[in-house]
Scaffold this motif. Structure first.
Motif, PDB file in Angstrom:
ATOM      1  N   GLY A  24      -6.397  18.870   8.592  1.00  0.00           N
ATOM      2  CA  GLY A  24      -5.983  20.253   8.623  1.00  0.00           C
ATOM      3  C   GLY A  24      -4.523  20.451   9.006  1.00  0.00           C
ATOM      4  N   ARG A  25      -3.815  19.352   9.294  1.00  0.00           N
ATOM      5  CA  ARG A  25      -2.403  19.473   9.665  1.00  0.00           C
ATOM      6  C   ARG A  25      -1.564  19.787   8.429  1.00  0.00           C
ATOM      7  N   HIS A  26      -0.594  20.656   8.606  1.00  0.00           N
ATOM      8  CA  HIS A  26       0.299  21.038   7.515  1.00  0.00           C
ATOM      9  C   HIS A  26       1.702  20.583   7.896  1.00  0.00           C
ATOM     10  N   TYR A  27       2.094  19.434   7.376  1.00  0.00           N
ATOM     11  CA  TYR A  27       3.337  18.798   7.800  1.00  0.00           C
ATOM     12  C   TYR A  27       4.550  19.398   7.099  1.00  0.00           C
TER      13      TYR A  27
ATOM     14  N   ASN B 236       4.801  17.602  12.408  1.00  0.00           N
ATOM     15  CA  ASN B 236       3.775  18.626  12.610  1.00  0.00           C
ATOM     16  C   ASN B 236       4.406  19.751  13.430  1.00  0.00           C
TER      17      ASN B 236
ATOM     18  N   SER C   7       3.433  21.891  -1.123  1.00  0.00           N
ATOM     19  CA  SER C   7       3.041  21.608   0.249  1.00  0.00           C
ATOM     20  C   SER C   7       1.651  22.164   0.537  1.00  0.00           C
TER      21      SER C   7
ATOM     22  N   ALA D  27      -2.049  21.570   3.395  1.00  0.00           N
ATOM     23  CA  ALA D  27      -2.598  20.946   4.604  1.00  0.00           C
ATOM     24  C   ALA D  27      -3.326  19.654   4.244  1.00  0.00           C
ATOM     25  N   ASP D  28      -3.262  18.673   5.151  1.00  0.00           N
ATOM     26  CA  ASP D  28      -4.006  17.428   5.001  1.00  0.00           C
ATOM     27  C   ASP D  28      -5.498  17.766   5.015  1.00  0.00           C
TER      28      ASP D  28
ATOM     29  N   GLU E 176      -1.511  13.591   3.067  1.00  0.00           N
ATOM     30  CA  GLU E 176      -0.689  14.152   4.141  1.00  0.00           C
ATOM     31  C   GLU E 176       0.537  14.901   3.619  1.00  0.00           C
TER      32      GLU E 176
END
Length: 264
Positions: free
Chosen positions: A139-142, A58, A132, A134-135, A90
């Motif tokens: 909301g996380r964009h790994y 992250n 790619s 965001a989850d 994810e």
């Protein structure tokens, strides 16, 4: 000592890594989850053909993780389905059939309302990743990195218990996926537009690998190629590696180097 290659862009990302304190959950390699102990989470070591695994970073807080998460009602109690769903959410990842490795015993039960629970660990082939994104849950964009398993342990901050878990994952990968025991040690970011990684059949959907509380054996969807029984031994020294035509991810990035193997 071998060294790990990575680009200046990845070096900047790794400079932000922040390791979380270890929880100290005992690792139960190859043991079935006892009857009455709830399985609340499933996380996976997802292998590329060259032995590297998918590791998520992250970039906002520097936290590193393996793909995985909590079981949801749609998973129907199956940790393999939970891993496939979480990996897709994810990392936009498509995986092969998951192979059971063991579980972590969480006595405090932070994922289960203060009641003891199990956190399952599995291994699977990383078939492909999509563009790619965001989850949707967090909301996380790994950022999606392929790294050697030993370096994954270092980035995760899991120490010696994590190395034992990584060795179990590598043994399963060698035996059931045909990956080499000594991984490619380049750190590589998977392309934002997505790519194929490890061609082959994808995880078929719900309930392919339910573990029997009575025997610990894989249930429906098991059989040849579905994975080792919980409790199976490490891979033999002559376990097959990839053939000369085995597919490989995109060319490794180049740059600085460091060490990160798991073999003893």
């Amino acid at each position: 000592m071998s060294r790990i290659e990575y680009s200046a862009e990845i070096a900047e990302l790794l400079g932000k890594v922040r390791r979380r304190p270890t929880a100290g959950w005992p690792w139960r390699p190859g043991e079935r989850v006892p009857a009455g102990l709830s399985v609340k989470q499933s996380w996976g070591w997802l292998f590329a053909p060259d032995g590297r695994v998918l590791t998520l970073v992250n970039p906002k807080d520097g936290i590193v993780s393996l793909p995985g998460g909590s079981l949801e009602p749609e998973d129907d109690g199956d940790p393999g389905s939970a891993l496939a769903r979480e990996a897709a959410e994810e990392a936009q990842a498509v995986i092969g059939t998951p192979h059971y490795l063991g579980y972590l015993y969480d006595r405090v039960g932070s994922a289960n309302g203060g009641h003891e629970c199990a956190r399952v660990r599995m291994a699977a082939a990383l078939r492909a990743v999509g563009p790619s994104a965001a989850d949707p849950a967090s909301g996380r964009h790994y950022r999606r990195l392929l790294v050697a398993p030993g370096l994954a342990v270092e980035l995760l901050g899991w120490g010696e218990p994590g190395l034992r878990q990584a060795r179990a994952a590598v043994a399963a990968g060698v035996r059931w996926l045909g990956v080499p025991s000594a991984a490619n040690e380049a750190i590589e970011e998977l392309p934002a537009e997505g790519c194929e990684v490890f061609p082959g059949a994808a995880h078929p959907g719900p309930a392919p690998l339910r573990l029997s509380a009575a025997t610990g054996d894989p249930g429906p969807g098991s059989g040849p190629g579905a994975g080792p029984r919980p409790g199976a031994g490490a891979a033999p020294a002559d376990a097959p590696g990839p053939g000369p035509d085995a597919p490989r991810p995109a060319s490794p990035a180049s740059g600085r180097r460091a060490s990160g193997g798991v073999t003893e």
